[in-house]
Scaffold this active site. Structure first.
Site, PDB file in Angstrom:
ATOM      1  N   ASN A  66      -6.006   0.887  -9.504  1.00 55.67           N
ATOM      2  CA  ASN A  66      -6.796  -0.481  -8.863  1.00 55.67           C
ATOM      3  C   ASN A  66      -7.814  -0.051  -7.895  1.00 55.67           C
ATOM      4  OD1 ASN A  66      -5.388  -1.654  -6.640  1.00 55.67           O
ATOM      5  ND2 ASN A  66      -3.699  -0.653  -7.583  1.00 55.67           N
TER       6      ASN A  66
ATOM      7  N   LYS B  46       3.920  -6.382   2.749  1.00 55.26           N
ATOM      8  CA  LYS B  46       1.874  -6.393   3.819  1.00 55.26           C
ATOM      9  C   LYS B  46       1.064  -7.156   2.955  1.00 55.26           C
ATOM     10  CE  LYS B  46      -1.498  -3.117   1.807  1.00 55.26           C
ATOM     11  NZ  LYS B  46      -1.645  -1.917   1.483  1.00 55.26           N
TER      12      LYS B  46
ATOM     13  N   LYS C 221      -3.073  -9.258   2.624  1.00 50.63           N
ATOM     14  CA  LYS C 221      -4.251  -9.336   3.274  1.00 50.63           C
ATOM     15  C   LYS C 221      -4.657 -10.029   4.422  1.00 50.63           C
ATOM     16  CE  LYS C 221      -4.448  -6.472  -0.352  1.00 50.63           C
ATOM     17  NZ  LYS C 221      -5.037  -5.439  -0.023  1.00 50.63           N
TER      18      LYS C 221
ATOM     19  N   ASP D 146      -3.990  -5.604   5.938  1.00 46.90           N
ATOM     20  CA  ASP D 146      -4.565  -5.232   5.911  1.00 46.90           C
ATOM     21  C   ASP D 146      -6.006  -5.918   5.962  1.00 46.90           C
ATOM     22  OD1 ASP D 146      -6.485  -2.835   3.722  1.00 46.90           O
ATOM     23  OD2 ASP D 146      -4.824  -3.678   1.933  1.00 46.90           O
TER      24      ASP D 146
ATOM     25  N   GLU E 135      -4.572  -2.240   8.555  1.00 40.60           N
ATOM     26  CA  GLU E 135      -4.577  -0.997   8.155  1.00 40.60           C
ATOM     27  C   GLU E 135      -6.638  -1.731   7.600  1.00 40.60           C
ATOM     28  OE1 GLU E 135      -2.663  -1.281   4.356  1.00 40.60           O
ATOM     29  OE2 GLU E 135      -3.828  -0.322   2.976  1.00 40.60           O
TER      30      GLU E 135
ATOM     31  N   GLU F 260      -7.502   4.858   2.181  1.00 40.49           N
ATOM     32  CA  GLU F 260      -6.791   5.160  -0.010  1.00 40.49           C
ATOM     33  C   GLU F 260      -8.533   4.852   0.040  1.00 40.49           C
ATOM     34  OE1 GLU F 260      -5.806   0.412   0.760  1.00 40.49           O
ATOM     35  OE2 GLU F 260      -7.761   0.335  -0.591  1.00 40.49           O
TER      36      GLU F 260
ATOM     37  N   ASP G 134      -4.972   8.247  -1.962  1.00 41.13           N
ATOM     38  CA  ASP G 134      -4.268   8.070  -3.176  1.00 41.13           C
ATOM     39  C   ASP G 134      -4.415   9.230  -3.989  1.00 41.13           C
ATOM     40  OD1 ASP G 134      -3.879   7.124  -5.416  1.00 41.13           O
ATOM     41  OD2 ASP G 134      -4.073   5.810  -5.372  1.00 41.13           O
TER      42      ASP G 134
ATOM     43  N   HIS H 260      -1.785   4.862  -0.683  1.00 42.13           N
ATOM     44  CA  HIS H 260      -2.003   3.847  -2.137  1.00 42.13           C
ATOM     45  C   HIS H 260      -1.796   3.513  -3.504  1.00 42.13           C
ATOM     46  CE1 HIS H 260      -5.054   1.877  -4.582  1.00 42.13           C
ATOM     47  NE2 HIS H 260      -5.745   0.665  -3.792  1.00 42.13           N
TER      48      HIS H 260
ATOM     49  N   GLU I 108       2.795   3.161  -1.536  1.00 39.89           N
ATOM     50  CA  GLU I 108       3.369   1.452  -1.697  1.00 39.89           C
ATOM     51  C   GLU I 108       4.172   1.267  -2.966  1.00 39.89           C
ATOM     52  OE1 GLU I 108      -1.317   0.200  -1.619  1.00 39.89           O
ATOM     53  OE2 GLU I 108      -0.713  -1.444  -0.666  1.00 39.89           O
TER      54      GLU I 108
HETATM   55 MG    MG Z   1      -5.709  -1.285   1.186  1.00 35.08          MG
END
Ligand code: MG
Length: 396
Positions: free
Chosen positions: A53, A181, A183, A220, A246, A272, A299, A329, A348
């Site tokens: 994603n 985690k 945001k 993050d 992050e 990532e 990733d 990621h 993750e």
């Molecule tokens: Mg991230």
């Protein structure tokens, strides 16, 4: 042995969620199926691939450049010299013919989709789960049967208040994740601190005696902050001793990261949005990241696949970093196998978002933030029913 067909399609993973930088209202994913002429149990072995994603579908690059190069290649030129199998490294070189170095852009995403499908096919041809194949070929250690995962979520979405955020995080903790985690950076600092404090309060109920709740929470910023804002957040969150901070600033702003690293004691995570081993080398040279405490999140499904990821691990070695500092990621099974096979620090996990690409095999519950891998040959997509059904619907 040869590749007989390469199929490509695009699927939507649109949702209402947002991070500090983007919303996912038009998010798409490229998927591929690579069909070989190797027949097992009456069916041709087929490798499947997709990308993580956050980057949009790559149909243009796949159909104009990368898939034609693979189709036009002399079949024998793609074969492993030592085994009855395809050679992911020769295939990678074929894909990257006539591509200049540098300026990696998103061709790394397109190549990553094909590379995932190739490794899936290669491990199926060898009748091994990918993590075992990787441990045998590339390490002198036994593959781990289980791997650390953390529950990533905590996105912003319309009408979501702190109670809803806390409820989401509680759900992950109840599912067996020890680290979660959320945001930050999509709201003003004061509001984000209230969000963080609300989650930490919930975490208090799950920690053991003597443990601090902060060690169970990562935040993050998705590369949103300038240096002043990144510092302001660092000052506020430093006493909380969080699991990690992050992508504070732009992923390629190594000077910003270095400024921060000089002043913030707990762990950072980033990587990532670095798509090549050259970018990773620059990160390690110039960002001030600390091999004893910081984390790297490259990733493989976004950055030219596992062939390139192996080169990244080589760069890490040259700079004195252990693979155990890597927690990729993406929350997908491909990186989970790579983590278990190559001794990374974990992977993750998206317990609630980006389905069906996020998540692992059905019936593999998380205990103490550890998840078991299945022993199906390949990446094990066949053990994740929603994902394999999507491949069957698209490719037959
Ligand atoms: Mg991230």
């Amino acid at each position: 042995m040869r590749i007989v067909e390469i199929k490509e399609s695009v699927v939507s993973i649109a949702s209402e969620i947002k991070n500090a930088y983007i919303d996912f209202s038009k998010m798409t994913v490229s998927i591929v199926a690579i069909v070989t002429d190797v027949v097992k149990e009456g069916k041709p072995i087929t490798g499947y691939g997709f990308h993580s994603n956050g980057r949009y579908a790559q149909s243009g690059l796949l159909n104009e450049r990368f898939i034609p190069r693979l189709r036009e290649a002399e079949p024998d030129s793609l074969l492993d010299d030592e085994r009855e199998n395809l050679d992911p490294f020769k295939i990678w070189n074929t894909l990257m013919q006539n591509e200049k170095p540098g300026g990696h852009g998103e061709r790394s995403v397109a190549v990553g989709v094909i590379d995932m499908a190739i490794w899936d096919a290669v491990a199926k041809i060898e009748e091994k789960p990918l993590y075992k194949l990787l441990a045998e070929r590339f390490t002198d250690q036994k593959a781990l049967k289980e791997t650390f995962v953390y529950g990533a979520g905590g996105y912003y979405y319309p009408g979501k208040n702190n109670e809803a955020l806390v409820q989401e995080m509680r759900g992950y903790l109840e599912q067996g994740y020890k680290v979660v985690k959320m945001k930050i950076g999509g709201a003003p600092l004061a509001e984000d601190m209230k969000r963080i404090e609300a989650v930490l309060k919930e975490l208090e109920a799950f920690i053991e005696r003597g443990e601090s709740a902060g060690r169970r929470l990562a935040v993050d910023a998705n590369g949103r902050f300038d240096l002043d804002t990144a510092r302001a957040y660092a000052r506020e969150i430093e006493p909380l001793n969080l699991f990690w901070y992050e992508e504070a600033g732009d992923p390629l702003d190594y000077a910003l990261q270095a400024e921060l690293a000089g002043k913030y004691k707990p762990s950072f995570a980033t990587g990532e949005n670095l798509f090549s081993h050259q970018d990773v080398a620059n990160l390690l040279r110039y960002s001030g990241l600390r091999p004893e405490k910081d984390y790297l999140q490259m990733d493989p499904a976004l950055s030219y696949g596992l062939v390139e990821y192996l080169r990244m691990l080589e760069v890490l070695k040259q700079h004195g970093w252990s693979p155990s500092r890597c927690i990729p990621h993406g929350g997908h099974q491909f990186a989970l196998h790579i983590a278990a096979g190559l001794g990374l620090g974990g992977n993750e996990s998206y317990p609630g978002v980006f389905q069906p690409f996020g998540g692992f095999a059905d019936h593999t519950p998380v205990h103490d933030s550890l998840i078991h891998l299945t022993d199906l040959p390949g990446v094990g997509f066949e053990a994740k029913s929603d994902l394999i059904n999507l491949f069957y619907e698209n490719f037959g």
